[in-house]
Design a protein around this motif. Sequence first.
Motif, mmCIF file in Angstrom:
data_model
loop_
_atom_site.group_PDB
_atom_site.id
_atom_site.type_symbol
_atom_site.label_atom_id
_atom_site.label_comp_id
_atom_site.label_asym_id
_atom_site.label_seq_id
_atom_site.Cartn_x
_atom_site.Cartn_y
_atom_site.Cartn_z
ATOM 1 N N ALA A 35 0.829 -1.211 0.000
ATOM 2 C CA ALA A 35 0.000 0.000 0.000
ATOM 3 C C ALA A 35 0.864 1.261 0.000
ATOM 4 O O ALA A 35 0.569 2.228 -0.699
ATOM 5 C CB ALA A 35 -0.934 0.000 1.212
ATOM 6 N N HIS A 36 1.949 1.239 0.764
ATOM 7 C CA HIS A 36 2.831 2.408 0.817
ATOM 8 C C HIS A 36 3.540 2.617 -0.516
ATOM 9 O O HIS A 36 3.669 3.743 -0.984
ATOM 10 C CB HIS A 36 3.853 2.248 1.943
ATOM 11 N N LYS A 37 3.999 1.534 -1.133
ATOM 12 C CA LYS A 37 4.665 1.650 -2.435
ATOM 13 C C LYS A 37 3.697 2.206 -3.474
ATOM 14 O O LYS A 37 4.068 3.074 -4.268
ATOM 15 C CB LYS A 37 5.210 0.297 -2.886
ATOM 16 N N GLN A 38 2.455 1.722 -3.452
ATOM 17 C CA GLN A 38 1.442 2.223 -4.384
ATOM 18 C C GLN A 38 1.232 3.721 -4.183
ATOM 19 O O GLN A 38 1.197 4.490 -5.148
ATOM 20 C CB GLN A 38 0.125 1.470 -4.159
ATOM 21 N N TYR A 39 1.095 4.145 -2.933
ATOM 22 C CA TYR A 39 0.907 5.568 -2.631
ATOM 23 C C TYR A 39 2.113 6.377 -3.085
ATOM 24 O O TYR A 39 1.978 7.417 -3.722
ATOM 25 C CB TYR A 39 0.669 5.759 -1.130
ATOM 26 N N TYR A 40 3.307 5.888 -2.791
ATOM 27 C CA TYR A 40 4.525 6.602 -3.166
ATOM 28 C C TYR A 40 4.628 6.735 -4.685
ATOM 29 O O TYR A 40 4.892 7.829 -5.200
ATOM 30 C CB TYR A 40 5.754 5.893 -2.604
ATOM 31 N N ASP A 41 4.423 5.631 -5.386
ATOM 32 C CA ASP A 41 4.544 5.649 -6.850
ATOM 33 C C ASP A 41 3.504 6.540 -7.518
ATOM 34 O O ASP A 41 3.790 7.227 -8.497
ATOM 35 C CB ASP A 41 4.428 4.230 -7.413
ATOM 36 N N ASP A 42 2.279 6.536 -6.988
ATOM 37 C CA ASP A 42 1.200 7.302 -7.615
ATOM 38 C C ASP A 42 1.173 8.765 -7.206
ATOM 39 O O ASP A 42 0.765 9.616 -7.991
ATOM 40 C CB ASP A 42 -0.162 6.687 -7.283
#
Length: 97
Positions: A35-42
Motif C-alpha cells: 500500500a505504501h509503495k502504491q501511494y509513493y509511486d502514484d
Amino acid sequence: MRIAVILIALGVLGTAGCESKQEHLAKLQDAYSKAHKQYYDDCVAPLYGDSGSNSYLKGTKPKTPTPQQQAEHDRRCQAELNRASDLQQQLAAAASK
C-alpha cells in the motif's frame, strides 16, 4: 484415557486454525509495504521526480491537469494514504500486543 484423547484432539484442532502472531505481523507488513509503495509511486514520486525537469530541459511544456483530473488524483491519493495509514496503525497495534 478416552476423555484425555478427546481433549487433546480438540485442543489441536482449535489451535491448528489460529494464525500465529508472527504470521499475522508478516501479512500486515506485506500489505502495508504494498500500500505504501502504491501511494509513493502514484502520489509522491510524480511530485518530486525528475520527469518534470527532463521535460523542461527538452523544451516540452508539462501538461497541466484539468480541475476534474486534479480532483480525481487528489481523491485517489487520499484514499491510498488512508489505506496505508490504517495498515500502519494495525501493524503497530499488533506488534504491541
